[in-house]
Design a protein around this motif. Structure first.
Motif, mmCIF file in Angstrom:
data_model
loop_
_atom_site.group_PDB
_atom_site.id
_atom_site.type_symbol
_atom_site.label_atom_id
_atom_site.label_comp_id
_atom_site.label_asym_id
_atom_site.label_seq_id
_atom_site.Cartn_x
_atom_site.Cartn_y
_atom_site.Cartn_z
ATOM 1 N N THR A 456 0.853 -1.187 0.000
ATOM 2 C CA THR A 456 0.000 0.000 0.000
ATOM 3 C C THR A 456 0.888 1.237 0.000
ATOM 4 O OG1 THR A 456 -1.727 -1.137 1.249
ATOM 5 C CG2 THR A 456 -1.808 1.255 1.203
ATOM 6 N N VAL A 457 0.619 2.174 -0.892
ATOM 7 C CA VAL A 457 1.342 3.442 -0.945
ATOM 8 C C VAL A 457 0.346 4.561 -0.674
ATOM 9 C CG1 VAL A 457 2.750 4.995 -2.346
ATOM 10 C CG2 VAL A 457 2.996 2.523 -2.606
ATOM 11 N N THR A 458 0.645 5.394 0.307
ATOM 12 C CA THR A 458 -0.228 6.516 0.644
ATOM 13 C C THR A 458 0.561 7.814 0.577
ATOM 14 O OG1 THR A 458 0.245 6.247 3.007
ATOM 15 C CG2 THR A 458 -1.695 5.113 2.137
ATOM 16 N N GLY A 459 -0.187 8.923 0.502
ATOM 17 C CA GLY A 459 0.451 10.232 0.528
ATOM 18 C C GLY A 459 1.062 10.648 -0.785
ATOM 19 N N VAL A 460 0.489 10.207 -1.901
ATOM 20 C CA VAL A 460 1.007 10.620 -3.203
ATOM 21 C C VAL A 460 0.011 11.575 -3.855
ATOM 22 C CG1 VAL A 460 2.369 8.552 -3.577
ATOM 23 C CG2 VAL A 460 -0.009 8.579 -4.274
ATOM 24 N N PRO A 461 0.508 12.542 -4.607
ATOM 25 C CA PRO A 461 -0.411 13.452 -5.300
ATOM 26 C C PRO A 461 -1.286 12.686 -6.290
ATOM 27 C CG PRO A 461 1.841 14.300 -5.311
ATOM 28 C CD PRO A 461 1.919 12.881 -4.853
ATOM 29 N N ASN A 462 -2.362 13.332 -6.699
ATOM 30 C CA ASN A 462 -3.297 12.668 -7.616
ATOM 31 C C ASN A 462 -3.134 13.124 -9.061
ATOM 32 O OD1 ASN A 462 -4.281 15.239 -7.465
ATOM 33 N ND2 ASN A 462 -6.235 14.701 -6.500
ATOM 34 N N ASN A 463 -2.024 13.791 -9.331
ATOM 35 C CA ASN A 463 -1.844 14.317 -10.691
ATOM 36 C C ASN A 463 -0.585 13.780 -11.342
ATOM 37 O OD1 ASN A 463 -0.152 15.650 -8.937
ATOM 38 N ND2 ASN A 463 -0.211 17.587 -10.062
ATOM 39 N N GLY A 464 -0.305 12.522 -11.098
ATOM 40 C CA GLY A 464 0.906 11.977 -11.677
ATOM 41 C C GLY A 464 0.844 10.469 -11.786
ATOM 42 N N VAL A 465 2.026 9.900 -11.995
ATOM 43 C CA VAL A 465 2.146 8.468 -12.242
ATOM 44 C C VAL A 465 3.135 7.881 -11.248
ATOM 45 C CG1 VAL A 465 2.863 6.714 -13.917
ATOM 46 C CG2 VAL A 465 1.664 8.780 -14.693
ATOM 47 N N LEU A 466 2.787 6.705 -10.727
ATOM 48 C CA LEU A 466 3.695 5.971 -9.857
ATOM 49 C C LEU A 466 4.416 4.890 -10.659
ATOM 50 C CD1 LEU A 466 1.626 5.410 -6.570
ATOM 51 C CD2 LEU A 466 3.432 7.074 -6.986
#
Length: 741
Positions: A456-466
């Motif tokens: 689980t990855v949290t705390g990432v912006p919602n306007n990009g790619v992981l």
């Protein structure tokens, strides 16, 4: 993989896994002065720690460690930041800062285990600990920095440590942008160069900041109220902070930003105060009309706000003990002279004071401006606009590039304010990784098995790619490595190899965020774990069979290799037999099973069947003599041995020499006894059934029968010779004479 795409910038935990770690939580201040859980951890013997509390503080012993940490982190070696909660600066004199210790350690002064020892040494002001699992990788890096920077101090071969207060674990550094006005690079000369850090930041205006940047620095004399600063820079700086970015600023850039900067949408940049700060130089309310309400506070209504008296007495500077355990405040001794001499060295809030969430751990307790509401801060920090979802702001009355009235040691402490804020950003302003199933099984992983990852990855912006990357390396032991079903997906399957010796692996899960718009460098966070695989036990087995099936004199002697102590043995066998001994004696014949478990309860040798046989479980062989015929009328004619209806003994020699011949007897384990018994089974002629019994030394018995026939083959013999007799019968027919005959 569960991705939570939302912008959260108050992260309070780090997911770094270390072998054999036990932890719980206590409370300490976070960047906003709120409560943040410190993790208490146990560390195996063999760790190393970087001492940050040496007096006097120098570039080598107190700033170069930050460069060392940067190299360790870039080498994927996690570093534990040790800060004890509930420390104090001392209660008797708030102007004389005393530094409490974070941890007591015992170890050696060099990497040589036989070097001079230290016992119960108190490490202060936020020491940095590298756990045993990473020492082999960290050692050449540590020793290079020690050799190149005399005074940088590392203690080695630490005794086992329990309940170590770890504020956070450093495994990456933030992306930093420093304002470049073409004239000053204060943070570079004041910190980065002195720390030996040559990368990790770039120069640029706020408009150069991307969605992947996490920390912005307003250099000394950024002067955001004049060119080259523009309204676009103000707008971008506001957006950067409200999207979670952190900002450091010092000297008069603080009050200029708080008072004069306003976005095109009308938002003031008074990050930490309610209404702005008393200015370091006069301000025209005509030019900045939103400050008009403070025009008359100086006694004159003249469209001008008068500057404050920008000076303080070093003896009037107090340190608030409530912040003795805050990461930003981890520096040695009093440092206020190093901040005394700038064009603005005190920050005084207007009416309304500081935001409730703003913290002022270092302040001027002396005479202050009558317009002030709240502490006159030398250092202030907290979330922008009092909103914890925004980025953190740190104000220091600092040029950072000069020591002002302070000693070199105090100037080092001033630079540590910035350095600690940088590390705090590294811990808190990054995506967080949690791998529950790996966390829970790290201590129980066994060779030649698979683990299905669920991350689980949290705390990432919602306007990009992981993007994701899994990698592993062998730190020590066998050469065979871990395999991933796909190293570039979030949830691969891990194949653990077979190993022939204790093997230590490091596993690294890297998550990178790249904006849809632009990124100079992606936001990166890592999950780093170290674990060991133990080989299955190799067991050499020597057995000694039981001599006889009815005797308990068998044994099993095992030699265990490749298994790592402690391991646990369990034997089971016939008739509910059970034992935990390594070698077994006095065993009866039967089937025995051996299971061996390692200290984690993993089977390293199981369901292995071992047979204990009876060497002699066969009956002896006996052949009775051939049947014989005897001439006689009764059993008295039987001799050697005589007739006996009772079981009687006979020697082996006598048995072999019995009448009839061809008798024989044999057994592998030796003869115990030969017996016989007779029974008459017929009377005419007399027939005797003689049964021979032979018993060996293991109690095995067998028998064979000899028939003895007694026949009367001779006619009877008269005792006297017969003679003729004439008998004259008288008239009375007297036959007495005849009868007498």
């Amino acid at each position: 993989m569960r991705n939570t795409y939302h912008r959260v910038h108050r992260y309070k935990f780090i997911q770094i896994v270390l072998t054999i770690i036990f932890c719980w939580f206590v409370q300490t201040f976070n960047a906003q002065g709120k409560i943040n859980p410190t993790t208490y951890k146990n560390f195996e013997a063999g760790a190393s720690i970087i001492d940050m509390g040496i007096v006097p503080q120098t570039e080598n012993n107190a700033l170069k460690p930050y460069g060392l940490i940067a190299e360790l982190v870039n080498s994927e070696i996690p570093v534990n930041w040790v800060i004890k909660p509930n420390k104090s600066f001392g209660q008797n004199d708030l102007s004389n800062k005393l530094d409490d210790y974070d941890i007591l350690i015992s170890g050696t002064l060099s990497s040589n285990i036989n070097s001079q020892s230290i016992v119960n040494y108190p490490c202060k002001t936020g020491a940095f600990l590298i756990s045993k699992e990473y020492i082999d990788q960290a050692k050449p890096i540590l020793e290079t920095w020690i050799n190149n920077n005399p005074g940088l101090t590392v203690y080695w071969n630490l005794n086992a440590l329990n309940n170590v207060p770890v504020y956070g674990v450093l495994n990456s550094f933030p992306n930093v942008v420093v304002f470049d006005n073409g004239r000053h690079t204060d943070v570079a000369t004041g910190f980065y160069d002195r720390a030996g850090i040559t990368s990790g930041y770039r120069m640029g205006t706020p408009q150069d900041v991307t969605d992947c940047d996490q920390f912005y620095v307003l250099s000394h004399h950024t002067d955001p109220d004049k060119l080259p600063w523009t309204i676009d820079d103000t707008n971008k700086l506001y957006d950067f902070v409200t999207n979670g970015g952190n900002i450091w600023m010092g000297c008069h850039d603080v009050s200029l930003t708080e008072n004069k900067l306003r976005t095109s949408s009308g938002n003031n940049l008074n990050f930490l105060s309610q209404s702005g700060l008393v200015p370091y130089k006069d301000i025209s309310t005509v030019q900045y009309p939103w400050l008009s309400q403070y025009d008359a506070l100086d006694g004159n209504t003249d469209n001008k706000i008068k500057k404050h008296n920008n000076s303080f007495n070093n003896n009037d500077i107090y340190y608030d003990s409530n912040f003795a355990s805050h990461p930003i405040m981890q520096f040695q001794g009093n440092i206020e002279p190093a901040l005394n001499g700038n064009s603005e060295r005190i920050y005084i809030p207007f009416s309304g004071g500081w935001n409730q969430e703003t913290n002022v751990p270092m302040y001027d307790s002396g005479p202050t401006d009558n317009r002030a509401t709240g502490r006159s801060a030398i250092v202030a920090f907290g979330p922008a606009f009092g909103d914890e979802s925004n980025g953190n702001i740190l104000y220091t009355g600092s040029h950072i590039s000069s020591k002002n009235d302070g000693t070199n040691s105090q100037w080092v402490g001033e630079a540590r304010l910035f350095a600690n804020f940088l590390l705090l950003t590294a811990i808190e302003n990054k995506p967080q990784i949690e791998i529950l199933n790996l966390d829970s099984t790290f201590s129980g992983l066994v060779q030649d098995s698979t683990v299905n990852i669920d991350a689980t990855v949290t705390g990432v912006p919602n306007n990009g790619v992981l993007s994701y990357s899994w990698e592993s390396e062998v730190i020590s032991g066998d050469t065979v490595n871990i395999l991933f079903s796909d190293a570039n997906i979030e949830d691969p399957t891990i194949q653990l190899p077979l190993v022939t010796e204790t093997t230590t692996f490091k596993i690294i899960f890297t998550v990178q965020f790249t904006s849809n718009s632009s990124c100079q460098a992606p936001i990166e966070t890592k999950y780093i774990g170290v674990f060991q695989l133990e080989p299955n036990a190799f067991v050499d087995i020597q057995t000694n069979n039981s001599e006889c099936s009815n005797m308990n004199n068998g044994s099993i002697d095992i030699t265990i290799s490749t298994a790592v102590d402690p391991y646990f043995i369990q034997w089971t066998g016939p008739n509910n037999y059970s034992s935990n001994s390594e070698d077994l004696n006095n065993l009866s014949a039967g089937t025995y099973e051996l299971n061996i478990e390692d200290n984690a309860g993993n089977n390293i040798y199981s369901n292995n069947v071992i047979e204990i046989l009876a060497n002699d479980n066969e009956s002896p062989i006996i052949v009775a003599p051939n049947d014989i015929n005897l001439n006689g009328c009764n059993t008295g004619v039987i001799n050697n041995p005589i007739y006996s209806e009772l079981i009687s003994n006979i020697s082996e020699i006598d048995f072999l020499n019995l009448s009839g011949g061809n008798s024989s007897v044999s057994d592998d384990s030796g003869l115990y006894s030969i017996t016989y018994s007779d029974i008459q089974i017929d009377s005419c002629p007399i027939t005797i059934e003689r049964t021979f019994f032979v018993t060996d030394n293991c109690g095995n018995t067998t028998s064979d029968i000899q028939l003895i026939t007694i026949m009367d083959s001779e006619a009877p013999v008269f005792d006297s010779e017969a003679y003729d007799l004439t008998v004259q019968c008288n008239s009375s027919i007297n036959t007495d004479q005849l009868n007498d005959w």
